[in-house]
Design a protein around this motif. Structure first.
Motif, short mmCIF file in Angstrom:
data_model
loop_
_atom_site.label_atom_id
_atom_site.label_comp_id
_atom_site.label_asym_id
_atom_site.label_seq_id
_atom_site.Cartn_x
_atom_site.Cartn_y
_atom_site.Cartn_z
N LEU A 230 -13.54 19.05 -5.33
CA LEU A 230 -12.87 17.82 -4.88
C LEU A 230 -13.60 17.23 -3.67
CD1 LEU A 230 -10.38 16.62 -6.18
CD2 LEU A 230 -8.99 17.58 -4.39
N ASN A 231 -13.98 18.11 -2.73
CA ASN A 231 -14.74 17.64 -1.57
C ASN A 231 -16.09 17.07 -2.00
OD1 ASN A 231 -13.28 17.85 0.74
ND2 ASN A 231 -13.79 19.97 1.11
N LEU A 232 -16.72 17.74 -2.95
CA LEU A 232 -18.03 17.28 -3.41
C LEU A 232 -17.88 15.90 -4.05
CD1 LEU A 232 -20.94 18.29 -3.61
CD2 LEU A 232 -20.46 18.98 -5.95
N PHE A 233 -16.81 15.75 -4.80
CA PHE A 233 -16.58 14.44 -5.43
C PHE A 233 -16.48 13.36 -4.36
CE2 PHE A 233 -13.50 11.14 -6.14
CZ PHE A 233 -14.15 10.45 -7.16
N VAL A 234 -15.68 13.63 -3.31
CA VAL A 234 -15.50 12.61 -2.27
C VAL A 234 -16.84 12.28 -1.62
CG1 VAL A 234 -14.39 12.10 -0.07
CG2 VAL A 234 -13.12 13.25 -1.86
N PHE A 235 -17.67 13.30 -1.42
CA PHE A 235 -18.99 13.06 -0.84
C PHE A 235 -19.77 12.07 -1.69
CE2 PHE A 235 -23.47 14.33 -1.50
CZ PHE A 235 -24.00 13.86 -0.32
N PHE A 236 -19.84 12.33 -2.99
CA PHE A 236 -20.63 11.45 -3.86
C PHE A 236 -20.01 10.05 -3.92
CE2 PHE A 236 -22.45 15.36 -5.86
CZ PHE A 236 -23.76 15.06 -5.56
N MET A 237 -18.69 10.01 -3.93
CA MET A 237 -18.03 8.70 -4.00
C MET A 237 -18.36 7.88 -2.75
SD MET A 237 -16.11 7.02 -6.08
CE MET A 237 -15.77 5.28 -5.83
N LEU A 238 -18.39 8.57 -1.61
CA LEU A 238 -18.70 7.85 -0.37
C LEU A 238 -20.16 7.41 -0.36
CD1 LEU A 238 -16.67 10.08 2.08
CD2 LEU A 238 -16.27 7.67 1.61
N MET A 239 -21.04 8.23 -0.93
CA MET A 239 -22.44 7.81 -1.02
C MET A 239 -22.54 6.56 -1.91
SD MET A 239 -24.27 9.81 0.78
CE MET A 239 -25.99 9.77 0.30
N LEU A 240 -21.76 6.57 -2.97
CA LEU A 240 -21.81 5.44 -3.90
C LEU A 240 -21.42 4.14 -3.19
CD1 LEU A 240 -20.20 5.62 -7.46
CD2 LEU A 240 -20.56 3.51 -6.27
N VAL A 241 -20.31 4.17 -2.45
CA VAL A 241 -19.83 2.92 -1.87
C VAL A 241 -20.52 2.58 -0.55
CG1 VAL A 241 -17.59 3.06 -2.99
CG2 VAL A 241 -17.87 4.03 -0.72
N LEU A 242 -21.10 3.59 0.11
CA LEU A 242 -21.72 3.31 1.40
C LEU A 242 -23.21 3.01 1.28
CD1 LEU A 242 -20.28 5.82 4.02
CD2 LEU A 242 -20.34 3.35 4.21
N GLY A 243 -23.83 3.47 0.20
CA GLY A 243 -25.28 3.37 0.05
C GLY A 243 -25.77 1.96 0.29
N GLY A 244 -26.91 1.85 0.97
CA GLY A 244 -27.45 0.53 1.27
C GLY A 244 -28.52 0.10 0.29
N ASN A 245 -28.82 0.93 -0.69
CA ASN A 245 -29.77 0.51 -1.71
C ASN A 245 -29.37 1.11 -3.05
OD1 ASN A 245 -31.11 3.11 -2.14
ND2 ASN A 245 -31.87 2.82 -0.06
N VAL B 222 -29.52 5.07 -3.62
CA VAL B 222 -28.43 5.87 -3.05
C VAL B 222 -27.16 5.66 -3.88
CG1 VAL B 222 -27.03 6.29 -1.01
CG2 VAL B 222 -29.44 5.76 -0.75
N MET B 223 -26.96 4.42 -4.31
CA MET B 223 -25.80 4.17 -5.17
C MET B 223 -25.91 5.00 -6.45
SD MET B 223 -23.88 0.97 -6.95
CE MET B 223 -24.97 -0.27 -7.02
N PHE B 224 -27.12 5.04 -6.99
CA PHE B 224 -27.34 5.79 -8.23
C PHE B 224 -27.06 7.28 -8.01
CE2 PHE B 224 -30.41 8.04 -11.05
CZ PHE B 224 -29.75 7.79 -12.22
N LEU B 225 -27.49 7.79 -6.85
CA LEU B 225 -27.20 9.18 -6.51
C LEU B 225 -25.70 9.44 -6.56
CD1 LEU B 225 -28.50 11.80 -4.79
CD2 LEU B 225 -27.16 10.74 -3.03
N MET C 247 -12.97 6.92 -8.54
CA MET C 247 -14.20 6.86 -9.34
C MET C 247 -14.18 5.74 -10.38
SD MET C 247 -16.12 9.51 -11.86
CE MET C 247 -15.25 8.99 -13.30
N VAL C 248 -13.06 5.60 -11.10
CA VAL C 248 -13.05 4.62 -12.18
C VAL C 248 -13.17 3.20 -11.64
CG1 VAL C 248 -11.86 5.99 -13.90
CG2 VAL C 248 -10.55 4.74 -12.20
N THR C 249 -12.95 3.02 -10.34
CA THR C 249 -13.13 1.67 -9.80
C THR C 249 -14.57 1.43 -9.37
OG1 THR C 249 -12.54 2.38 -7.59
CG2 THR C 249 -10.76 1.59 -8.98
N ALA C 250 -15.42 2.45 -9.53
CA ALA C 250 -16.82 2.31 -9.10
C ALA C 250 -17.50 1.15 -9.82
CB ALA C 250 -17.59 3.61 -9.36
#
Lengths: 680, 491
Positions: free
Chosen positions: A123-138, A141-144, A263-266
């Protein structure tokens, strides 16, 4: 403060690491508290960044924070960087805020699970990736983040892997998302090489958007369409929505966090983030809006007849995501993102509420075996009903403002059919939500004695998040209340992000805002219409499913009567339009066969070629042998013996495999030679 | 007669410095042979330790031996490019030696010759990487191949013998074809020296059929070594039959050596004829990627799966050879560097999981690994994700560089096929992860590989180094990539 934005994703990552590696040796309390506390700290940092952003003048609200240079080669360079602007700030508030509540809820919900630590690590790992998705500046990073959330979703859907249905659902989500991701990757590549053609070797949003205007319209349409294929997979839009209902096999907090709130709102976020590109591709916009509204209607129709408490919510989520896509498709980015936020509140609430019900019912999910639970589950049922009212679009709850804004924007931009479909869907939404409320919480309890005996209200760790989310579901709409002088607060806040897109759209349709006063009045009238439709949906549901109201219902308005009268339609809806079956017949089985055929080709055809060659020789030998015996019988007996010997030797040779390999080697060489000779 | 040694040295351009790494490796091999003579069977493991110490000492020499001038009459060139690959070979050899010790004990096949044959194979690779002449190349290639034939047969079982025999016969076959190619090259160019061929390249008529034959023969010979379609059929059998550390070295080392020469040859001597060979390699690359990825899905044995995965990787690396510019070549070098770590890591876990009787290599043996050995399952998942090319691992950056170079050079379709094969390949990598994290082991008794896998210090160190490197190369690829670009710029 903004420089420390990297702490927000880092903290959950640390949590995931500690719980993943040492979790099995820590106590459940430690694991739960650690995971939740790190989320809480992330949320506090997110809040302070929000406050900071608000305090800045509008045009300074986009800050790029570069952490370090990821890779450089030649002119091309990618940083790990974060873009802090109103859109990403809103997203991190939702992700960390709702995420924190769901973490707390999970400490109660998952308490009896033996793999408690594994759950929190994922669950924590998911939140990490979700935050990378929405915070990424390129884009990279979004793809990651994009790939990462997919992986975590897959791990969490199949969390109870002992159940075959759960691991199958995980697999299904994975495969369907691959299809979407494939489009997404192709879109990114097309964007990347189009830009590098015109000399821009950067994937940073700012530079890409600034040069988006120079890309020719056909290319940008293809890019946006490909990216939208990715969004369809991740955000469960038609025809790639099929994994989401099955994903309900995962633990309920996962459904709430990943498959409803974040996630589904990504996909919606991705389209909104790329508004500069989407505004340049009106055709894609049409497609996005049409797919969105069709999905909204389609999923709502299935939701009308489902009996599993979570499946109803799943189809409702698909339907609401469709609304969001309809909004971003017509260029109403703020409305779409606003609905994304309120949806995170009320759908998170509804899922957690359903989890609380399932917890109380000892794992039962069939609404036909529930009923009358209001007596036992006061907190759960009250908060659940608040969530249902919010999604049904009754003012002044959050869902009303956001849904109404979407409908209004769609109407204002002249998409009458989308508006009508949206309105009908709103009625259906109200109907199936209250059907669920009445079936679950009112009437007589239909559970067996054993289950009935065990019904109990959930612990505080579960009810407190419910209450907080209920408060948000009631009040979350205030930022979107229209009739302020400068438009809604949400508009005001998000405008700077969508100015790229807005500039283009306004340029194209400058006439739209001519008569504000008339539109103001019209907006109010449409509001009343949509409230009436919502109320009608609730009323019809109550006539059919609420005991005290049933006596007022006309004789045909009974669930059983309707089901038998329109049995064809009912069966069609109950079986979800047979989409899964169609997929199995048209795609899944042929692919399975094709894969097997590939292996057979490698072993069979190539082998067959060798055997065939051997057989031909043997046949020739046999033929000449017979020829020798019967035609030139007696004349050249010695020669015949020689040939049949030859055949035996060849037969023996072709049964081994090295010859087979060597023959393929030579055949390959011959084909290459042949190709070259033909080529020159 | 008085020989003036210095004068002869001068004419032949005997620059011992240029062959220092190879010379030192040879000395190491001879020392090992001598020590082996005095060791009892139960003490053979100490030979591994000597090998390891020797390799670790030679590594810095190999890394720093940079002399861009051709030596030995133009036969050898010890440029930065060769040094880069030498480092990859020696690192791969170090990993293979470290995990061999326990593995050999496990399959009760402790033999002294094992270690120095590994060194000879490595010497062969190093000779290939620094060869500036087709004859010298052939010597290196044969030294490497002959050593590998023996190493693959080291496990004296039916599958070992079968794999080795297939590898040997087909390898001899491909060597013959390669030799034909070299002969034809000599036929039309009058020299086997790469510098000379490059210099006269412009004078050759583009419609020279001998040239075409030479190109096809040479490509076929190399395609065999890198296991490209349709010359790939030997590799799953050989990989399966060989002792796992040898498989690891075979998949990394021999492939890197072939690519090292591939780049030097097609990027240098034959660069003028890019139009002729690029189309051929284009088709081989596309077919190899797709065949490798699709057939891997069907595999039940993890070594065979990794063999087909290795075929798919060769296809992707071939994209870089097709593109053949500075960025692409550096991408190939970077890819091989990353591949050495992630593939070695994956094979280390496979070696750890294999049982004494050689079983435990089925994918279903990995069921439930996460529950019992969380760290082992985690690193295996990391290696597999890296092989699949998921960010932020090294495998992702490596694929990214290659595909980006293809796009920049407008090889759009090849890049698209690369993406497709990557997407397909995720299925079989994810399957192992799925088994590790989402299944219970079939048998819960103590014989299940999941519970048995012993973890010695050697394994732990290798797993740690490879895992960390895989991550670091993903998060911070620039230093290595810069080195590769610098090395390529003098090619």
């Amino acid at each position: 403060m903004v420089q420390y934005v990297w702490l927000i994703p880092l903290l959950p990552l640390i949590g995931a690491f500690i719980n993943g590696v040492f979790g099995s040796r820590l106590s459940k309390t430690t694991v739960g508290v650690l995971a939740s506390a790190l989320m809480g700290v992330s949320f506090i940092i997110a809040c302070s960044i929000f406050v900071h952003i608000i305090s800045l003048p509008v045009h300074e609200r986009s800050i790029e924070v570069s952490v370090y240079n990821w890779m450089t080669s030649g002119q091309f360079s990618v940083d790990i960087n974060f873009l802090v602007d109103p859109l990403s700030t809103l997203m991190i508030l939702v992700v960390t805020g709702v995420g924190f509540l769901i973490h707390v809820y999970s400490t109660g919900y998952m308490h009896h699970d033996k793999a408690f630590w594994r759950f929190f690590s994922y669950l924590n790992l998911f939140v990490f990736f979700m935050l990378m998705l929405v915070l990424g500046g390129n884009y990279l990073v979004m793809f990651l983040g994009w790939e990462g959330v997919g992986l975590c979703s897959y791990l969490l859907i199949g969390f109870w892997y002992e159940k075959k249905s759960a691991s199958d659902a995980g697999k299904k989500a994975f495969v369907v998302n691959r299809v979407g991701d494939f489009g997404f990757i192709l879109g990114l590549f097309l964007l990347f090489w189009t830009l590098s053609d015109s000399g821009i070797h950067s994937l940073n949003y700012g530079e890409v958007f600034a040069h988006a205007g120079s890309i020719d319209p056909a290319t940008i349409t293809i890019i946006t369409l490909l990216l939208f294929v990715g969004a369809c997979g991740k955000s469960a839009q038609f025809p790639l929505y099929v994994w989401l209902p099955d994903a309900m096999e995962g633990p309920t907090p996962v459904s709430a966090l990943i498959h409803a709130a974040t996630m589904v709102t990504a996909g919606v976020y991705m389209v909104a983030r790329n508004n500069a590109l989407y505004s340049l591709a009106p055709f894609t916009g049409e497609i996005v809006a049409s797919v969105g509204i069709f999905t909204a209607f389609f999923a709502a129709s299935i939701g009308l007849v489902q009996n599993d408490i979570k499946k109803v919510l799943a189809y409702s989520t698909v339907s609401q995501l469709g609304y969001m896509f309809a909004a971003v498709g017509v260029g109403a980015y703020t409305a779409g993102v606003f609905h994304l936020m309120t949806h995170a509140f009320f759908k998170g609430l509804l899922f957690l509420g359903s989890g609380s019900v399932i917890h109380a019912m000892s794992g039962e999910q069939d609404m036909r075996k529930m009923g009358g639970l209001h007596k036992h589950l006061k907190f759960t049922s009250t908060t659940f009903i608040i969530g249902a009212v919010a999604i049904a679009g009754i003012p002044p709850l959050a869902g009303f403002w956001s849904k109404d804004e979407i409908l209004w924007e769609v109407f204002e931009k002249g998409h009458i059919y989308i508006w009508i479909t949206g309105l009908v869907t709103a009625g259906m939404t109200a109907f199936y939500m209250f059907r669920q409320v009445f079936m679950t919480f009112t009437g007589e309890c239909r559970a067996d004695e054993h289950t009935k005996h065990h019904i109990h209200e959930s612990p505080k760790s579960m009810t407190v998040p419910l209450i907080i989310l209920a408060v948000l579901a009631v009040t979350g709409g205030v930022v979107g209340i229209p009739f302020f002088e400068e438009g809604t607060a949400a508009h005001h806040f998000l405008n700077s992000v969508f100015s790229h897109g807005a500039a283009v759209v306004n340029h194209q349709g400058a006439a739209a805002h001519d008569s504000e006063a008339i539109y103001g009045g019209l907006e109010f009238i449409l509001m009343i219409v949509s409230v009436c439709v919502g109320a009608l949906g609730i009323f019809l549901a109550s006539l059919m499913y609420y005991e005290p109201m049933k006596k007022y219902a006309p004789s045909f308005w009974k669930a059983e009567v309707m089901a038998s009268k329109f049995s064809g339609l009912y069966t069609l809806l109950y079986n979800k339009w047979y989409v899964d079956e169609i997929y199995d017949a048209c795609i899944v089985n042929p692919i399975k066969r094709a894969c097997a055929a590939c292996l057979r080709f490698d072993l069979g055809v190539l082998d067959g070629m060798v055997n065939g060659a051997g057989w031909l020789t043997r046949f020739a030998a046999w033929l000449s042998h017979k020829f020798d015996i019967y035609v030139i019988d007696g004349l050249v007996n010695s020669m015949a013996t020689g040939v049949s010997l030859d055949g035996r030797i060849l037969r023996r040779l072709s049964s081994g495999q090295i010859q087979h390999y060597a023959l393929v080697f030579v055949l390959g060489l011959i084909v290459i030679f042949g190709g070259f000779i033909l080529g020159y | 007669m008085i020989f003036n040694n210095a004068a002869i040295m001068q004419t032949l351009n005997v620059n011992l410095n240029a062959v220092a790494p190879v010379a030192l490796m040879t000395v190491l091999a001879i020392v090992l042979m001598v020590i082996d003579f005095f060791l009892k069977r139960e003490n053979k493991f100490s030979l591994g330790i000597v090998t390891l110490i020797g390799l670790v000492l030679i590594l810095p020499v190999a890394a720093t031996t940079v002399d861009p001038a051709p030596a030995f009459g133009g036969m050898v060139i010890a440029d930065a490019y060769a040094a880069f690959f030498n480092v990859v070979f020696i690192i791969a050899a170090i990993f293979a030696v470290v995990i061999s010790n326990d593995y050999l004990r496990k399959i009760s096949s402790e033999r002294g010759e094992y270690y120095y044959i590994i060194i000879f194979a490595t010497i062969g690779m190093m000779v290939m990487a620094s060869a500036n002449d087709l004859v010298n190349l052939y010597v290196g290639l044969e030294l490497m191949s002959l050593s590998f034939y023996i190493l693959v047969a080291m496990r004296r079982s039916a599958t070992g013998a079968e794999g080795a025999l297939k590898y040997f016969i087909l390898g001899a076959f491909s060597s013959g074809i390669l030799l034909y190619g070299i002969t034809f090259t000599y036929g039309f160019a009058g020299t086997t020296n790469l510098t000379e061929i490059a210099r006269m390249g412009v004078n050759l008529s583009s419609a020279n059929h001998y040239l075409l034959i030479a190109i096809i023969m040479l490509v076929a010979g190399f395609a065999f070594k890198i296991a490209a379609f349709p010359f790939h059929l030997w590799s799953p059998d050989a990989y399966e039959g060989a002792p796992t550390p040898v498989t690891a070295l075979l998949s990394v080392g021999s492939k890197a050596a072939a690519f090292a020469f591939f780049l030097r040859f097609f990027g240098g001597a034959f660069h003028e004829f890019h139009a002729h060979w690029a189309g051929l390699l284009w088709i081989l690359s596309a077919a190899t990627m797709l065949v490798g990825a699709t057939v891997a899905i069907q595999q039940k044995n993890i070594v065979r799966m990794l063999a087909y995965s290795s075929i798919a990787h060769a296809g992707i690396i071939l994209i870089g050879v097709v593109v053949m510019n500075g960025f692409a070549s550096a991408g190939v070098m970077f890819y091989m560097f990353v591949y050495a770590f992630m593939n070695m890591g994956a094979f280390t876990v496979v070696a750890l999981m294999a049982r004494n009787d050689g079983t435990g290599k089925s994918i279903s043996d990995y069921k439930g690994l996460a529950g019992r050995r969380p760290v082992l399952a985690f690193v295996m998942a990391l290696f597999l994700l890296s092989l699949a090319g998921i960010p932020p691992t090294g495998g992702f950056t490596a694929k990214f560089f290659i595909l980006a170079s293809a796009i920049e050079a407008r090889y759009y379709w090849l890049a698209a096929i690369g993406v497709i094969s990557t997407v397909i390949s995720l299925f079989f990598y994810a399957k192992v992860i799925f088994y590790m994290y989402m299944k219970e082991p079939d048998a819960l008794d103590d014989m299940a590989p999941v519970t048995q896998a012993p973890s010695t210090l050697a394994y732990n160190i290798i797993i740690f180094i490879t895992a960390v490197s895989t991550m670091v190369l993903g998060l911070c690829p620039t230093p290595v990539m810069d080195m590769a670009i610098a090395a390529v710029s003098h090619l």
